[in-house]
Design a protein around this motif. Structure first.
Motif, short mmCIF file in Angstrom:
data_model
loop_
_atom_site.label_atom_id
_atom_site.label_comp_id
_atom_site.label_asym_id
_atom_site.label_seq_id
_atom_site.Cartn_x
_atom_site.Cartn_y
_atom_site.Cartn_z
N GLU A 13 -6.93 12.22 -10.67
CA GLU A 13 -6.88 11.63 -11.97
C GLU A 13 -6.62 10.12 -11.84
N ILE A 14 -6.86 9.42 -12.92
CA ILE A 14 -6.29 8.09 -12.87
C ILE A 14 -5.08 7.77 -12.55
N SER A 15 -4.01 8.66 -13.22
CA SER A 15 -2.86 8.47 -13.06
C SER A 15 -2.18 8.97 -11.70
N GLU A 16 -2.98 9.62 -11.06
CA GLU A 16 -2.55 10.13 -9.56
C GLU A 16 -3.05 9.24 -8.89
N LYS A 18 -3.24 5.91 -9.44
CA LYS A 18 -2.51 4.67 -9.46
C LYS A 18 -1.05 4.74 -8.57
N LYS A 19 -0.64 6.26 -8.50
CA LYS A 19 0.55 6.34 -7.76
C LYS A 19 0.23 6.85 -6.35
N ASP A 46 -12.45 2.39 -4.71
CA ASP A 46 -11.90 3.83 -5.29
C ASP A 46 -11.89 4.70 -4.18
N GLU A 76 -11.27 1.05 -13.60
CA GLU A 76 -9.98 1.65 -14.35
C GLU A 76 -8.89 2.16 -13.62
N THR A 77 -9.45 2.31 -12.13
CA THR A 77 -8.55 2.83 -11.10
C THR A 77 -8.20 1.66 -10.12
N ASP A 79 -6.81 -1.72 -8.79
CA ASP A 79 -6.39 -2.80 -9.06
C ASP A 79 -7.24 -3.83 -8.68
#
Length: 177
Positions: A13-16, A18-19, A46, A76-77, A79
Motif C-alpha cells: 500500500e502507499i503507506s507501506e 513510504k515506510k 516504484d 504518489e509513492t 519521493d
C-alpha cells in the motif's frame, strides 16, 4: 501455468511503500522532454523501491496527465523534487557522499556489465535529454560514467528503457552482495 490476478501480487500500500527500506539509488533526470518517459521512470522507481527522483531543468513535474498515464500512481509513492539546475543537485549529493554516475557514451566509460556497486554506498544515476544526453558539465562532475553496451546499428536507447536497464542491473547486483 495460470496468470496471477492483481490482488494476488501482494503489492505494498502507499503507506507501506513510504515506510519501506529503500534501495540506495537516486535518479536524476537531466532535461527530459517526454512526459511519457518521465512517467515510466516513476513506475520503474516504484518497482525497485528507489529512494528519490530529481526532476531537473525542463523536465516536467507531476501532476500532469501525460506523466500520470505512464506512472500509474507511482508519482504518489516515489519521493521526488524539482530543481532547476542539474549540476547544483549533483554537487549537493556529492557533498552528502553520494556517488554520481552519468549514464552516457563517453571516453573511459565503464560498461554497465562491468560496474560493481558497493553495498555501503549510495548512488545517483543521471539520465540525460533524449537528443543531447547528459550535459557535459554534469558528466565532468560525475564520479563515473556508465555506458550500456549495445550491439546493433542504433546509437542509443530510449531514456525510460535505459533507466529500467540500469536500475534492474544495479538492483540485482546489490541484492546478490
Amino acid at each position: 501455468m495460470r496468470k496471477l490476478k492483481n490482488e494476488e501480487l501482494d503489492r505494498l500500500e502507499i503507506s507501506e511503500f513510504k515506510k519501506a527500506e529503500k534501495t540506495p539509488i537516486i535518479i536524476i533526470l537531466d532535461n527530459i522532454r517526454s512526459l511519457n518517459n518521465i512517467g515510466s521512470v516513476f513506475r520503474t522507481s516504484d518497482a525497485f523501491l528507489i529512494e528519490k527522483i530529481y526532476l531537473c531543468g525542463i523536465t516536467a513535474q507531476p501532476p500532469h496527465n501525460d506523466i500520470r498515464k505512464t506512472a500509474l500512481g507511482s508519482t504518489e509513492t516515489v519521493d521526488w523534487e524539482y530543481a532547476e539546475n542539474t549540476l547544483e543537485v549533483v554537487e549537493k549529493l556529492k557533498a552528502e557522499n553520494v556517488n554520481i554516475c552519468s549514464i552516457e557514451q563517453a571516453e573511459n566509460a565503464i560498461m554497465l556489465n562491468n560496474f560493481k556497486p558497493l553495498t555501503n554506498k549510495k548512488y545517483a544515476f543521471v539520465f540525460g535529454n533524449e537528443v543531447k544526453g547528459v550535459d557535459q558539465n554534469v558528466v565532468d562532475a560525475s564520479d563515473v560514467v556508465i555506458e550500456i553496451p549495445q550491439y546493433g546499428t542504433k546509437h542509443s536507447l530510449n531514456i525510460s528503457v535505459s533507466c529500467g536497464v540500469v536500475v534492474w542491473d544495479v538492483f540485482s547486483k546489490l541484492k546478490t552482495l
